[in-house]
Design a protein around this motif. Structure first.
Motif, mmCIF file in Angstrom:
data_model
loop_
_atom_site.group_PDB
_atom_site.id
_atom_site.type_symbol
_atom_site.label_atom_id
_atom_site.label_comp_id
_atom_site.label_asym_id
_atom_site.label_seq_id
_atom_site.Cartn_x
_atom_site.Cartn_y
_atom_site.Cartn_z
ATOM 1 N N GLY A 206 -10.595 11.247 -44.790
ATOM 2 C CA GLY A 206 -11.471 11.635 -43.695
ATOM 3 C C GLY A 206 -12.824 12.178 -44.078
ATOM 4 N N PHE A 207 -13.185 12.168 -45.359
ATOM 5 C CA PHE A 207 -14.497 12.656 -45.759
ATOM 6 C C PHE A 207 -15.571 11.602 -45.467
ATOM 7 C CE2 PHE A 207 -11.703 15.113 -48.660
ATOM 8 C CZ PHE A 207 -12.097 16.393 -48.273
ATOM 9 N N ALA A 208 -16.743 12.056 -45.044
ATOM 10 C CA ALA A 208 -17.852 11.150 -44.746
ATOM 11 C C ALA A 208 -18.342 10.497 -46.034
ATOM 12 C CB ALA A 208 -18.999 11.913 -44.078
ATOM 13 N N ILE B 243 -15.256 20.338 -53.774
ATOM 14 C CA ILE B 243 -16.669 20.198 -53.410
ATOM 15 C C ILE B 243 -16.798 19.462 -52.081
ATOM 16 C CG2 ILE B 243 -18.820 19.014 -54.033
ATOM 17 C CD1 ILE B 243 -18.139 19.640 -56.981
ATOM 18 N N ALA B 244 -16.010 18.402 -51.919
ATOM 19 C CA ALA B 244 -16.066 17.627 -50.667
ATOM 20 C C ALA B 244 -15.698 18.503 -49.473
ATOM 21 C CB ALA B 244 -15.136 16.415 -50.756
ATOM 22 N N HIS B 245 -14.678 19.333 -49.637
ATOM 23 C CA HIS B 245 -14.302 20.253 -48.557
ATOM 24 C C HIS B 245 -15.428 21.243 -48.268
ATOM 25 C CE1 HIS B 245 -10.177 19.290 -47.488
ATOM 26 N NE2 HIS B 245 -9.867 19.147 -48.773
ATOM 27 N N ALA B 246 -16.041 21.785 -49.327
ATOM 28 C CA ALA B 246 -17.105 22.778 -49.148
ATOM 29 C C ALA B 246 -18.319 22.166 -48.462
ATOM 30 C CB ALA B 246 -17.497 23.359 -50.504
ATOM 31 N N ILE B 247 -18.737 20.987 -48.915
ATOM 32 C CA ILE B 247 -19.899 20.336 -48.303
ATOM 33 C C ILE B 247 -19.626 20.022 -46.836
ATOM 34 C CG2 ILE B 247 -21.332 18.252 -48.318
ATOM 35 C CD1 ILE B 247 -21.084 18.190 -51.337
ATOM 36 N N VAL C 170 -26.903 12.776 -46.245
ATOM 37 C CA VAL C 170 -27.805 12.257 -45.211
ATOM 38 C C VAL C 170 -27.911 13.288 -44.094
ATOM 39 C CG1 VAL C 170 -28.199 10.425 -43.533
ATOM 40 C CG2 VAL C 170 -27.158 9.888 -45.747
ATOM 41 N N THR C 171 -29.139 13.797 -43.869
ATOM 42 C CA THR C 171 -29.407 14.697 -42.741
ATOM 43 C C THR C 171 -30.699 14.250 -42.078
ATOM 44 O OG1 THR C 171 -30.760 16.295 -43.950
ATOM 45 C CG2 THR C 171 -28.378 16.615 -44.022
ATOM 46 N N GLU C 172 -30.901 14.624 -40.865
ATOM 47 C CA GLU C 172 -32.093 14.200 -40.121
ATOM 48 C C GLU C 172 -33.365 14.726 -40.761
ATOM 49 O OE1 GLU C 172 -32.379 12.031 -37.643
ATOM 50 O OE2 GLU C 172 -30.243 11.675 -37.960
ATOM 51 N N LYS C 173 -33.340 15.972 -41.205
ATOM 52 C CA LYS C 173 -34.544 16.553 -41.786
ATOM 53 C C LYS C 173 -34.912 15.887 -43.099
ATOM 54 C CE LYS C 173 -34.043 21.165 -39.742
ATOM 55 N NZ LYS C 173 -33.849 22.611 -40.016
ATOM 56 N N VAL C 174 -33.876 15.573 -43.918
ATOM 57 C CA VAL C 174 -34.142 14.964 -45.215
ATOM 58 C C VAL C 174 -34.740 13.573 -45.048
ATOM 59 C CG1 VAL C 174 -33.073 14.121 -47.335
ATOM 60 C CG2 VAL C 174 -32.380 16.314 -46.386
ATOM 61 N N LYS C 175 -34.311 12.842 -43.992
ATOM 62 C CA LYS C 175 -34.849 11.506 -43.749
ATOM 63 C C LYS C 175 -36.366 11.530 -43.605
ATOM 64 C CE LYS C 175 -30.771 9.631 -41.403
ATOM 65 N NZ LYS C 175 -30.238 9.163 -40.106
ATOM 66 N N LYS C 176 -36.900 12.656 -43.135
ATOM 67 C CA LYS C 176 -38.334 12.741 -42.862
ATOM 68 C C LYS C 176 -39.154 13.112 -44.090
ATOM 69 C CE LYS C 176 -37.295 14.184 -38.136
ATOM 70 N NZ LYS C 176 -37.361 15.287 -37.155
ATOM 71 N N ILE C 177 -38.467 13.543 -45.149
ATOM 72 C CA ILE C 177 -39.200 13.963 -46.349
ATOM 73 C C ILE C 177 -39.728 12.748 -47.116
ATOM 74 C CG2 ILE C 177 -38.944 15.076 -48.593
ATOM 75 C CD1 ILE C 177 -37.075 17.040 -47.380
#
Length: 692
Positions: A540-542, A562-566, A685-692
């Motif tokens: 179930g991890f992205a 790490i996967a759980h923490a992220i 992948v995050t919305e803010k990072v896409k804009k950088i």
């Protein structure tokens, strides 16, 4: 107007392992072909028994949809002369398509202007289309071992005896594998009765009248409910076995359970032996008393409409065969226990493990070396190490016993039973018994640390050995079971909370193989990372979380944590701030690998502020990582964001002075590597990072 379309293929007895696959393939192909041919339908349902496949397309249109297409003709230069008059080429194009010159229009395409005409292709009758696509669908089905018969043109899962092809009440005629379709099916094989299907809507009813239950679900329910009745009548409890129930429901047409018995003397055999004989060889269920002890009763399933008349004959037949099987098993068992397991190891020197990989005895010795290495790495207590080593020494001895030779699925299990009977430590016996686990993608793990370490080392040796001689899994093929072994190793490490450096273990395994002439580390790394990615996605991890955590693939336990923490932080604004801070530093240092910097070369106060913050955070992060508390590590790293922002706002990294510029890049690279303790955040992948 719509009808239902029926296709039934009658065959010789089908192999259980392929029935579900054929149903799935055919359903997919039917849907694809009908859509491709513009034929509307509601749904495709699949049915099967041990000797037939059936597919019913519900709500199928009686005619294809009309479609308008553009047909290209000659180019404009060829279609018209210099005076703009139609040439013979254009006139011929118009005549061939039954249109007037005035219907033609010019359209620009990639390589120039061309003449086009719009044509409406009228839909054909569905019966005409089905005559073409159904044989094509049947020819496209894939089987593990297709058979050929007659003229040998068509290969199929088993020889075909009849084909029913019916749209409503109309036969759709075609020929496949020298069999012409009709509306004539057959009832249960013991009836030897032809069944005429005069309408698709009557299909299930007509077959039921001829003692064929076409629905798998109905057959399964019938078996289950009748077993419950037998349990009440005989005061026994049938062992739940979904796999066996599924098989019996799929290969029968009119199943009827019954109770039979074997001699109670055979109850002295190990329960595992009884289960293998009854389940694997006779497809029968074992039973227990109300006090949960095995009984000498077993439940079989007969496939006959005459069960009331021949029940006793069938039961006696089953009992006779089971008695003979158990007689053999008892003889093997009594012979095997006469010789200690350790004495059998000498025979392993004559058994080849794999060509170019030595004998099974050589494999045992390699596994023992890996165990010594791994126990040292994990600081395993000496007494536990001795038990694991003892289990490894005896782990393959049962392969030369008569019981395992006759019943291969008992490998490991009989070794554990014989070891316990010969006075070995209980944990040694359990480790031997369980060291093949997990033997499938959803099998349970070994229950003890001894079993886990032995299983990991055994599987790692097998995987590395096969890679060294080029036996690598490709596509969907996995003939040597390497995927399931790697999957098992990853599960045991991560679920067993074992801080194993898998890369180091793989390298050690390769060093122990003298015939391994090539470095397989790169191909092994990709293979393992791919399997780990699949395992994590199934949990179930992205996908971006998985890609980030796999930066630490060599430590599978860390990857999962790490996967759980992220995942726990990913949707928060603070985590986006963390990723942005990392990304700014990572982007500017892509081509810079050096992490050595000189604090004395810092000029701006923001440099020192960030340095002081990094120094404090680094201590906290290292402490958290040592405790494998990646949630706290990420929380500590988040505090760096404002310092990084101020740094980039006030400090010119790419200044003209080479020393200052390189020092700043090395400092930022140092920070990037600190971030890498919680994975490769560039994969997130995050919305803010896409804009950088």
């Amino acid at each position: 107007m719509t009808f239902d379309y029926l296709l039934e293929i009658g065959l010789e007895e089908l192999p259980y392992e392929e029935i579900e696959s054929v149903e799935t393939q055919a359903k997919t192909l039917f849907c694809e072909k009908l859509r491709e041919n513009r034929i509307d339908f509601e749904e495709v349902k699949t049915y099967s028994t041990g000797r037939r496949f059936a597919f019913i397309v519900h709500g199928i249109s009686t005619q294809q949809k009309d479609v308008e297409v553009e047909k290209r003709g000659p180019s404009k230069n060829i279609a018209y002369d210099s005076n703009g008059n139609p040439t013979k080429a254009l006139i011929g194009f118009a005549k061939a398509n039954g249109i007037e010159i005035s219907d033609i229009f010019i359209k620009q395409v990639n390589n120039g202007e061309y003449c086009f005409v719009k044509k409406v292709i009228r839909g054909r009758k569905t019966t005409e289309v089905l005559k073409e696509i159904v044989p094509d669908i049947l020819s496209r089905l894939k089987f593990r071992r297709p058979m050929r018969w007659g003229n040998g043109v068509n290969g199929f899962i088993r020889p075909i005896h009849w084909i029913v092809s019916l749209l409503g009440d109309e036969v759709v005629n075609f020929e496949f594998a020298s069999i012409v379709s009709s509306n004539r099916s057959e009832g249960h094989r013991l009836l030897n009765k032809k069944v005429t299907i005069d309408d698709v809507s009557k299909y299930s009813e007509l077959l039921r009248d001829s003692n064929v239950i076409i629905s798998y679900e109905d057959r399964r329910d019938r078996i289950s409910s009748m077993i419950r009745e037998l349990e009440e009548e005989d005061d026994i409890r049938c062992e739940e076995d979904e796999e066996l129930l599924d098989e019996l429901a799929r290969i029968t047409e009119y199943p009827t359970p019954f109770v039979a018995h074997f001699d109670a003397d055979f109850l002295t055999l190990p329960p595992e032996v009884l289960k293998v004989v009854l389940k694997e060889q006779q497809r029968c269920f074992v039973t227990y008393s109300r006090r949960d002890s095995l009984t000498n009763a077993f439940i079989g399933v007969m496939d006959t409409p005459f069960h009331s008349r021949i029940k006793n004959t069938i039961i006696k037949g089953y009992e006779r065969v089971v008695r003979a099987r158990l007689d053999d098993a008892k003889f093997y068992y009594e012979q095997d226990i006469k010789l200690p397991l350790e004495d059998r190891n000498e025979e392993l020197k004559g058994m080849i493990f794999q060509a170019n990989l030595g004998t099974l005895y050589d494999k045992v010795e390699r596994v023992r070396h890996l165990i010594t290495y791994l126990c040292k790495e994990l600081n395993i207590p000496e007494d536990v190490h001795r038990r694991i080593d003892r289990a490894a020494l005896l782990s393959k001895a049962d392969l030369v016993t008569q019981m395992v030779y006759e019943f291969p699925t008992l490998q490991g299990i009989m070794g554990g039973i014989y070891a316990r009977g010969q006075g070995e430590d209980e944990r040694v016996a359990d480790a031997i018994k369980e060291h093949y686990k997990p033997n499938s993608f959803d099998d349970t793990l070994p229950s003890t640390i001894e079993g886990k370490i032995l299983s990991i080392c055994d599987k790692v040796d097998t995987v590395v050995s096969h890679f060294c001689i080029g036996n690598v899994s490709t596509g969907s093929s996995d003939p040597y079971g390497l995927r399931k072994r790697v999957n098992g190793v990853l599960r045991m490490i991560s679920d067993g909370n074992l801080a194993i450096d898998l890369k180091g273990l793989l390298e050690r395994a390769q060093d122990l193989l003298p015939n391994c002439k090539k470095d397989v580390s790169n191909s092994l790394t990709e293979f393992i990372k791919t399997r780990f990615e699949v395992l994590l996605r199934e949990r179930g991890f992205a996908y971006d979380v998985v890609n980030s955590a796999l930066y630490h693939w060599r430590y599978p336990l860390h990857v999962v944590k790490i996967a759980h923490a992220i995942t726990s932080f990913k949707e928060s604004d603070e985590f986006e701030d963390l990723v942005i801070g990392y990304t700014r530093a990572a982007n500017i240092t892509k081509e810079h690998e050096n992490t050595d910097f000189n604090v004395d070369l810092f000029i701006e106060k923001e440099e020192r502020e960030l340095y002081d913050a990094v120094r404090d955070v680094e201590k906290a992060v290292k402490g958290s990582v040592e405790r494998r508390d990646y949630t706290s590590a990420i929380g500590s790293l988040m505090t760096l964001r404002p310092y990084i922002d101020r740094y980039f706002d006030e400090v010119l990294v790419m200044c003209e002075d080479d020393r200052i510029r390189n020092n700043r890049l090395s400092f930022l690279r140092y920070i990037v590597e600190l971030f890498h303790t919680v994975g490769d955040l560039s994969k997130i992948v995050t919305e803010k990072v896409k804009k950088i």
